[in-house]
Design an enzyme around this catalytic site. Structure first.
Site, PDB file in Angstrom:
ATOM      1  N   ARG A   1      -2.262  -1.551  21.934  1.00 36.57           N
ATOM      2  CA  ARG A   1      -2.160  -3.126  23.142  1.00 36.57           C
ATOM      3  C   ARG A   1      -3.630  -2.945  23.403  1.00 36.57           C
ATOM      4  O   ARG A   1      -4.621  -2.580  23.411  1.00 36.57           O
ATOM      5  CB  ARG A   1      -2.199  -2.543  24.910  1.00 36.57           C
ATOM      6  N   VAL A   2      -4.170  -4.179  23.703  1.00 33.37           N
ATOM      7  CA  VAL A   2      -6.287  -4.772  23.825  1.00 33.37           C
ATOM      8  C   VAL A   2      -6.231  -4.966  24.756  1.00 33.37           C
ATOM      9  O   VAL A   2      -7.048  -5.758  25.073  1.00 33.37           O
ATOM     10  CB  VAL A   2      -6.388  -5.392  22.625  1.00 33.37           C
ATOM     11  N   ASP A   3      -5.045  -5.385  25.952  1.00 37.64           N
ATOM     12  CA  ASP A   3      -5.771  -5.829  26.651  1.00 37.64           C
ATOM     13  C   ASP A   3      -5.178  -4.609  28.070  1.00 37.64           C
ATOM     14  O   ASP A   3      -4.743  -3.770  27.632  1.00 37.64           O
ATOM     15  CB  ASP A   3      -4.214  -6.827  27.874  1.00 37.64           C
ATOM     16  N   ASP A   4      -5.301  -5.225  29.377  1.00 35.49           N
ATOM     17  CA  ASP A   4      -4.981  -4.209  30.129  1.00 35.49           C
ATOM     18  C   ASP A   4      -3.212  -3.301  29.963  1.00 35.49           C
ATOM     19  O   ASP A   4      -2.936  -3.520  31.878  1.00 35.49           O
ATOM     20  CB  ASP A   4      -5.297  -4.447  31.569  1.00 35.49           C
ATOM     21  N   VAL A   5      -2.708  -3.043  30.073  1.00 29.80           N
ATOM     22  CA  VAL A   5      -1.447  -2.812  29.806  1.00 29.80           C
ATOM     23  C   VAL A   5      -1.529  -1.746  29.066  1.00 29.80           C
ATOM     24  O   VAL A   5      -1.940  -1.701  28.221  1.00 29.80           O
ATOM     25  CB  VAL A   5      -0.126  -3.821  28.814  1.00 29.80           C
TER      26      VAL A   5
END
Ligand code: 6R9
Length: 698
Positions: free
Chosen positions: A566-570
């Site tokens: 993941r590149v998001d806040d997950v």
């Protein structure tokens, strides 16, 4: 040692892969391999399918794939209508097979497949298979938590059970379009409940039975179900979990917010808990066994439009509020069935076991719908893979002669640590195909899975996909081409992945960047429940013109795709998606916590672990008890699987002058990559970094 590696195999694959389209499998530098030289890198590590496997496979060569793939992207209407025609449609879809707007700049995002087509997915899973002579075939082998506790059900029996529940649901006022929440462990009743909802056009929302009462309440408040289905308690490993008590508190909490659920249908799972011991709310709670058996074993189908909703499944995003991913009927049906068939090279004689829980998308698409649509025999396992010992999985494989085994890298890694002897004492001869899902599988775990579990005989389908995609997106087709351990290989039919840079510009050839998809596919989600705007901003606005997956990805010189996470806040913990914001908001709800920032760190077994920086309220000092009580808050608010692995006391957090937490720095501190902190001069107070480092091991 690479088995199955013969020169003739090599050349065959090399030659054929060279004809793959741009982006898909162009092998150019194989000389080193052919000459048997040492591998330069993971990209050059190849595993070849055996002749025996390839010759019997649905897709037996790269050329065959290529023909089908090209048709699927040049003529999606023709390709998917041909496949859809194998199912039962009460009425055929309209002139236009699909309709899409994938570009926010051109207006509302809209995806439709087979609109106007009238069908029912439960009918296609059960009645259609029975009509074609599979009535006496085993649909489900159920294996309980305790070895020796098991049962099975044929397609005929499953249909009868589904109809009884469907009739009951109708009787208590569940209509087409109403929501039903299912909070059950892996009992046979879980797929039965899903299918019963589908039969009457109700929308099921399965909540993983590891979620806490608060998370369950949040989902109940969002989708307002007419009925909640649960059981009194379950055994998992050596523990007993009292599901009904969790449901009781969730229903209380949602009722306080004005959402009242009329019926709580409770299955008596007497292997875990007796009826008499269960707390009861008269008028609302009903024992499953008291009512269901009285209903007729046939039930008319509610015919629905292909675009009528089938289910809602909540998933974590980068804000604290989970997203209700909505899937509709027709496209999802065609897509899960087709991906199942090809990615596992499914044959009618296979016995299939997926270790996922129906509380996650994998259990929806590949425990229930995909396999049953194919008339497959499915193993449903209630227990834990290490109970009573770490050989349990192979015990089950031998017991049911499982031929397709689909699991998550975290399980592979945890069993790998226990040693090969727990595997080799079982035969595992029935295994033919292995599968992996949930997170990237590291090449060493892949090798162990391949060599030790599969005796270097079984191709591994490392399937990349998401709750949102409904089914596999990038996946090997067993036997069709050479595999690279750790790579999900190539796109499934109809899927057009692209890798873009930060500016959203598509990059060609060997590269890395953000993984997006260019055109719609039948299994795509259609919206987020009650929030189409969030759907558009989260998935379609970052890189206009594309669906953005949230994953980073690279494509190697041969066109193979490598997912990098993941590149998001997950954070992806054991294949479970957890939003950092959710964990943070749970932590700050603790009266002694002033602020929290959560990041993911590498974890040997879980893939990623949860690392929390916590700033305490003025005057409160840190202690082990406080640490425990902070972890407890997260367990209670989200569920045990989201419990932080580490609490790092933080007198302050690194913030920009505008007050934004710099997670990049926190990630480096968490992984102790202290020489890679980068520029800290833009921080409002650069000294916090030194303080954090000083407290790292406290
Ligand atoms: C099916 C499922 C989706 C996220 C996804 C990605 C990760 C799943 C993967 C994989 C690498 C694979 N993921 N499969 N990463 N290789 N084979 O897991 O759905 O729970 O929505 O998670 O999981 O990061 O974005 P979901």
């Amino acid at each position: 040692p690479r088995k199955n590696l013969t020169t003739s195999n090599h050349l065959r694959h090399v030659e054929s892969m060279a004809h793959l389209p741009s982006g898909a499998g162009r092998i150019t530098r194989l000389n080193a391999l052919i000459l048997g030289e040492a591998l330069a890198s993971e990209e050059d590590d190849l595993v070849f399918p055996s002749e025996d496997f390839s010759s019997q496979a649905h897709v037996s060569s790269p050329q065959k794939y290529l023909e089908m793939y090209q048709r699927s992207v040049h003529d999606p209407s023709g390709f998917w209508s041909d496949i859809a025609s194998e199912f039962y449609w009460r009425e055929k879809w309209g002139q236009q097979v699909y309709h899409e707007n994938f570009d926010v700049r051109k207006g509302k995002i809209k995806i439709e497949w087979f609109k106007g087509g009238i069908t029912n997915i439960c009918y296609n899973c059960l009645d259609r298979n029975i009509e074609s002579g599979k009535g006496d075939k085993t649909a489900i082998y159920w294996e309980g938590n305790e070895p020796g506790l098991d049962s099975s059900m044929t397609y005929n029996q499953l249909l009868a059970r589904v109809c009884q529940l469907a009739n009951y649901l109708k009787d208590v006022g569940v209509h087409k379009g109403d929501a039903v929440v299912i909070y059950l462990s892996m009992l046979m009743e879980l797929p039965i409940a899903m299918l019963a909802c589908a039969r009457i056009g109700a929308i099921h929302s399965v909540v993983f039975a590891g979620f806490s009462a608060e998370s369950l309440a949040q989902r109940i408040i969002d989708c307002r179900p007419k009925v909640v289905i649960t059981c009194n308690a379950v055994r998992r490993g050596s523990k007993i979990i009292y599901l009904k008590e969790i449901v009781d508190s969730a229903l209380l909490e949602s009722a306080q917010k004005g959402i009242v659920t009329d019926v709580c249908l409770t299955y008596e799972n007497d292997s875990a808990m007796k009826k008499e011991m269960t707390k009861w709310t008269k008028g609302r709670d009903i024992w499953w066994q008291d009512v269901i058996l009285k209903y007729p074993v046939t039930c008319d189908v509610e015919w629905v439009d292909a675009e009528d909703p089938l289910f809602l499944l909540y998933t974590s995003g980068s804000t604290g509020k989970p997203k209700g991913v909505l899937h509709t009927t027709g496209g999802y049906m065609v897509y899960t069935a087709t991906t199942f068939k090809y990615a596992f090279d499914y044959k009618p004689t296979d016995i299939y076991w997926c270790t996922a829980d129906c509380g996650w998308i994998t259990g929806h698409s590949y425990v229930t719908y995909g396999p049953l649509l194919n008339g497959a025999t499915v193993v449903v396992f209630e227990g834990a893979p290490n109970y009573p010992d770490v050989g349990r999985c192979w015990d089950i494989v031998d017991k049911y002669k499982v031929s397709i085994f689909y699991t998550a890298p975290t399980l592979v890694r945890s069993l790998m640590r226990e040693g090969d002897e727990h595997v080799s004492r079982y035969s595992r001869k029935s295994l033919r195909v292995l599968g992996s899902v949930g997170e990237p599988i590291n090449p060493s775990a892949w090798r162990w899975f391949f060599n030790v579990i599969g005796d270097a005989r079984c191709p591994i389908s490392d399937t990349w996909w998401q709750t949102e995609t409904g089914g596999f997106m990038i996946t090997p087709l067993p036997g069709a081409w050479t595999q690279k351990p750790g790579s999900a290989t190539f796109p499934f039919f109809g899927v057009q992945p692209v890798i873009v840079d930060e500016k959203g510009v598509e990059i060609e050839g060997e590269c890395s960047g953000y993984l997006c998809v260019k055109r719609s596919w039948p299994g795509a989600f259609r919206t987020l429940h009650g929030d189409h705007e969030r759907y558009e901003t989260t998935y379609f606005s970052a890189f206009p013109g594309y669906y953005f997956s949230g994953d980073g990805c690279s494509r190697d010189k041969d066109g193979y795709y490598w997912l990098t996470g993941r590149v998001d806040d997950v954070i992806n913990v054991s294949g479970h998606r957890i939003g950092t914001a959710e964990v943070e908001s749970a932590l700050v709800s603790h009266p002694q916590c002033a602020e929290a920032a959560v990041v993911g760190v590498e974890h040997e077994v879980k893939g990623q672990g949860i690392y929390a920086f916590v700033t305490l309220v003025e005057g409160v000092s840190c202690s082990d008890d406080l640490r425990k009580s902070l972890v407890m808050v997260v367990r209670n608010q989200i569920g045990a699987f989201a419990a932080p692995d580490k609490i790092h006391w933080a007198p302050g957090l690194p913030k920009t002058r505008s007050g934004k937490i710099m997670r990049r720095i926190l990630r480096k501190i968490a992984s102790r990559q202290l020489d890679e902190l980068g520029d800290t001069s833009t921080l409002a107070d650069p000294t916090v970094v030194d303080q954090l480092i000083a407290l790292a091991d406290r």
